[in-house]
Write a protein that holds these residues in place. Structure first.
Motif, mmCIF file in Angstrom:
data_model
loop_
_atom_site.group_PDB
_atom_site.id
_atom_site.type_symbol
_atom_site.label_atom_id
_atom_site.label_comp_id
_atom_site.label_asym_id
_atom_site.label_seq_id
_atom_site.Cartn_x
_atom_site.Cartn_y
_atom_site.Cartn_z
ATOM 1 N N ARG A 179 0.821 -1.216 0.000
ATOM 2 C CA ARG A 179 0.000 0.000 0.000
ATOM 3 C C ARG A 179 0.850 1.259 0.000
ATOM 4 N NH1 ARG A 179 -5.494 -0.537 3.393
ATOM 5 N NH2 ARG A 179 -6.463 -1.988 1.970
ATOM 6 N N GLU A 180 2.006 1.217 0.633
ATOM 7 C CA GLU A 180 2.841 2.419 0.713
ATOM 8 C C GLU A 180 3.750 2.589 -0.486
ATOM 9 O OE1 GLU A 180 4.845 2.192 4.452
ATOM 10 O OE2 GLU A 180 3.040 2.611 5.595
ATOM 11 N N THR A 181 3.917 1.546 -1.296
ATOM 12 C CA THR A 181 4.766 1.657 -2.476
ATOM 13 C C THR A 181 4.052 2.495 -3.520
ATOM 14 O OG1 THR A 181 5.720 -0.510 -2.062
ATOM 15 C CG2 THR A 181 5.962 0.362 -4.285
ATOM 16 N N PRO A 182 4.703 3.574 -3.982
ATOM 17 C CA PRO A 182 4.042 4.399 -4.990
ATOM 18 C C PRO A 182 3.912 3.651 -6.306
ATOM 19 C CG PRO A 182 6.247 5.223 -4.495
ATOM 20 C CD PRO A 182 5.974 4.076 -3.575
ATOM 21 N N LEU A 183 2.771 3.837 -6.953
ATOM 22 C CA LEU A 183 2.526 3.207 -8.241
ATOM 23 C C LEU A 183 3.000 4.142 -9.335
ATOM 24 C CD1 LEU A 183 -1.050 1.779 -7.674
ATOM 25 C CD2 LEU A 183 1.111 0.565 -7.569
ATOM 26 N N GLN A 184 3.865 3.665 -10.210
ATOM 27 C CA GLN A 184 4.364 4.396 -11.366
ATOM 28 C C GLN A 184 4.932 5.751 -10.977
ATOM 29 O OE1 GLN A 184 1.073 4.408 -14.054
ATOM 30 N NE2 GLN A 184 1.151 2.227 -14.365
ATOM 31 N N GLY A 185 5.684 5.786 -9.880
ATOM 32 C CA GLY A 185 6.390 6.986 -9.494
ATOM 33 C C GLY A 185 5.551 8.016 -8.757
ATOM 34 N N LYS A 186 4.256 7.794 -8.583
ATOM 35 C CA LYS A 186 3.391 8.742 -7.903
ATOM 36 C C LYS A 186 2.813 8.076 -6.666
ATOM 37 C CE LYS A 186 2.064 11.110 -12.116
ATOM 38 N NZ LYS A 186 0.969 11.481 -12.981
ATOM 39 N N ALA A 187 2.861 8.764 -5.558
ATOM 40 C CA ALA A 187 2.296 8.207 -4.323
ATOM 41 C C ALA A 187 0.777 8.174 -4.447
ATOM 42 C CB ALA A 187 2.718 9.056 -3.126
ATOM 43 N N THR A 188 0.194 7.063 -4.053
ATOM 44 C CA THR A 188 -1.257 6.937 -4.099
ATOM 45 C C THR A 188 -1.790 6.863 -2.684
ATOM 46 O OG1 THR A 188 -1.093 4.540 -4.223
ATOM 47 C CG2 THR A 188 -1.244 5.733 -6.303
ATOM 48 N N LYS A 189 -3.014 7.337 -2.510
ATOM 49 C CA LYS A 189 -3.639 7.291 -1.190
ATOM 50 C C LYS A 189 -4.654 6.167 -1.200
ATOM 51 C CE LYS A 189 -3.041 12.144 -0.187
ATOM 52 N NZ LYS A 189 -3.702 13.410 0.096
ATOM 53 N N ILE A 190 -4.474 5.242 -0.281
ATOM 54 C CA ILE A 190 -5.391 4.114 -0.128
ATOM 55 C C ILE A 190 -5.833 4.104 1.322
ATOM 56 C CG2 ILE A 190 -5.624 1.613 -0.229
ATOM 57 C CD1 ILE A 190 -3.494 1.570 -2.370
ATOM 58 N N ASN A 191 -7.083 3.791 1.555
ATOM 59 C CA ASN A 191 -7.584 3.731 2.924
ATOM 60 C C ASN A 191 -6.767 2.741 3.726
ATOM 61 O OD1 ASN A 191 -9.514 5.395 1.931
ATOM 62 N ND2 ASN A 191 -11.124 3.861 1.865
ATOM 63 N N ASN A 192 -6.369 3.130 4.911
ATOM 64 C CA ASN A 192 -5.600 2.234 5.767
ATOM 65 C C ASN A 192 -6.537 1.446 6.656
ATOM 66 O OD1 ASN A 192 -3.085 2.873 4.789
ATOM 67 N ND2 ASN A 192 -2.851 4.626 6.150
ATOM 68 N N GLN A 193 -7.407 0.670 6.037
ATOM 69 C CA GLN A 193 -8.325 -0.166 6.782
ATOM 70 C C GLN A 193 -7.644 -1.490 7.085
ATOM 71 O OE1 GLN A 193 -11.661 -0.454 4.208
ATOM 72 N NE2 GLN A 193 -12.320 1.642 4.560
ATOM 73 N N PRO A 194 -7.960 -2.107 8.216
ATOM 74 C CA PRO A 194 -7.325 -3.385 8.533
ATOM 75 C C PRO A 194 -7.731 -4.457 7.533
ATOM 76 C CG PRO A 194 -9.077 -2.883 10.093
ATOM 77 C CD PRO A 194 -8.906 -1.670 9.224
ATOM 78 N N VAL A 195 -6.811 -5.358 7.303
ATOM 79 C CA VAL A 195 -7.060 -6.443 6.364
ATOM 80 C C VAL A 195 -7.866 -7.520 7.070
ATOM 81 C CG1 VAL A 195 -5.965 -8.169 4.923
ATOM 82 C CG2 VAL A 195 -4.864 -5.969 5.265
ATOM 83 N N ASN A 196 -9.031 -7.830 6.513
ATOM 84 C CA ASN A 196 -9.864 -8.844 7.133
ATOM 85 C C ASN A 196 -9.920 -10.113 6.312
ATOM 86 O OD1 ASN A 196 -10.518 -7.214 9.296
ATOM 87 N ND2 ASN A 196 -12.238 -6.293 8.235
ATOM 88 N N GLU A 197 -9.716 -9.996 5.030
ATOM 89 C CA GLU A 197 -9.876 -11.145 4.157
ATOM 90 C C GLU A 197 -8.587 -11.422 3.397
ATOM 91 O OE1 GLU A 197 -12.547 -13.070 4.009
ATOM 92 O OE2 GLU A 197 -13.546 -11.822 5.485
ATOM 93 N N ILE A 198 -8.215 -12.674 3.351
ATOM 94 C CA ILE A 198 -7.037 -13.099 2.600
ATOM 95 C C ILE A 198 -7.249 -12.838 1.109
ATOM 96 C CG2 ILE A 198 -5.599 -15.090 2.026
ATOM 97 C CD1 ILE A 198 -5.347 -14.121 4.910
ATOM 98 N N ALA A 199 -8.469 -12.961 0.639
ATOM 99 C CA ALA A 199 -8.770 -12.741 -0.778
ATOM 100 C C ALA A 199 -8.442 -11.309 -1.185
ATOM 101 C CB ALA A 199 -10.229 -13.056 -1.056
ATOM 102 N N ASP A 200 -8.755 -10.346 -0.325
ATOM 103 C CA ASP A 200 -8.425 -8.953 -0.631
ATOM 104 C C ASP A 200 -6.919 -8.770 -0.749
ATOM 105 O OD1 ASP A 200 -11.093 -8.336 -0.580
ATOM 106 O OD2 ASP A 200 -11.053 -7.508 1.462
ATOM 107 N N VAL A 201 -6.205 -9.373 0.162
ATOM 108 C CA VAL A 201 -4.749 -9.285 0.130
ATOM 109 C C VAL A 201 -4.224 -9.927 -1.142
ATOM 110 C CG1 VAL A 201 -2.629 -10.004 1.273
ATOM 111 C CG2 VAL A 201 -4.558 -9.224 2.632
ATOM 112 N N HIS A 202 -4.771 -11.067 -1.483
ATOM 113 C CA HIS A 202 -4.332 -11.778 -2.687
ATOM 114 C C HIS A 202 -4.538 -10.911 -3.929
ATOM 115 C CE1 HIS A 202 -3.420 -15.179 -5.239
ATOM 116 N NE2 HIS A 202 -4.553 -14.978 -5.896
ATOM 117 N N LYS A 203 -5.694 -10.270 -4.025
ATOM 118 C CA LYS A 203 -5.970 -9.402 -5.181
ATOM 119 C C LYS A 203 -4.999 -8.230 -5.233
ATOM 120 C CE LYS A 203 -10.906 -10.436 -5.379
ATOM 121 N NZ LYS A 203 -12.252 -9.915 -5.093
#
Length: 186
Positions: free
Chosen positions: A73-97
């Motif tokens: 989540r903290e790694t910038p995509l294509q050189g630009k920092a992106t903001k993603i909600n820092n919600q706790p991970v509840n599902e392994i499927a979400d992490v996998h995606k």
């Protein structure tokens, strides 16, 4: 939850299951209960063990994956920092995606960098070739002049003019390189 090594966690789960089984065996042996009650208690034990195991493994896996997930989540995509909600991970499927998406983005970035590297190598090779040609021409003209062409006014002027053209060509190539450098540096 405290993060335990895999073997220690397996040991704790085994001890928990063994204690529950011993407690149930004690109850079944001490008390004279009908068969259907005993079967119900065994089924209940299995359900409790199942849900405890699910809870422990889910928490354990989430605790192990959370640092990886945080890096993604903290790694910038294509050189630009992106903001993603820092919600706790509840599902392994979400992490996998998200890991798959991150890997895809990294693969695309690596491919793009390899293409740029290949382009630079080709460019340097082409520039090298373009510079060699006028240098060899100048070298040939000067050697001819030194070996006696300097005394002949017809050859003398012709080769000096050709040398000037080759020098102008080299200057043009160097100016193009400077322009490219300015464009790259902004």
């Amino acid at each position: 939850m405290k993060i335990y090594p895999t073997k220690r966690l397996a040991f704790y789960v085994t001890v928990l299951i063994a204690v529950l089984c011993l407690c149930e065996a004690f109850v079944l042996l001490v008390f004279k209960l009908p068969v259907w009650v005993k079967l119900t208690m065994i089924a209940l034990l299995l359900v409790v063990v199942y849900y405890l195991t699910i809870q422990l493994l889910t928490r354990y896996i989430n605790d192990k994956i959370e640092p990886i997930y945080k890096v993604i989540r903290e790694t910038p995509l294509q050189g630009k920092a992106t903001k993603i909600n820092n919600q706790p991970v509840n599902e392994i499927a979400d992490v996998h995606k998200e890991v798959e998406q991150w890997a895809k983005n990294q693969t695309q970035e690596i491919t793009r960098l390899k293409d740029l590297e290949r382009y630079r190598k080709e460019f340097v090779g082409n520039v090298s070739h373009e510079l060699k040609t006028p240098i060899f021409n100048i070298q040939g003209y000067i050697l001819t002049l030194l070996e006696g062409g300097l005394d002949d006014p017809k050859i003398n002027m012709l080769y000096l003019k050709r040398t000037e053209k080759s020098i102008d060509r080299m200057i043009s190539i160097v100016e193009d390189l400077e322009s490219i450098n300015k464009l790259e540096s902004g």
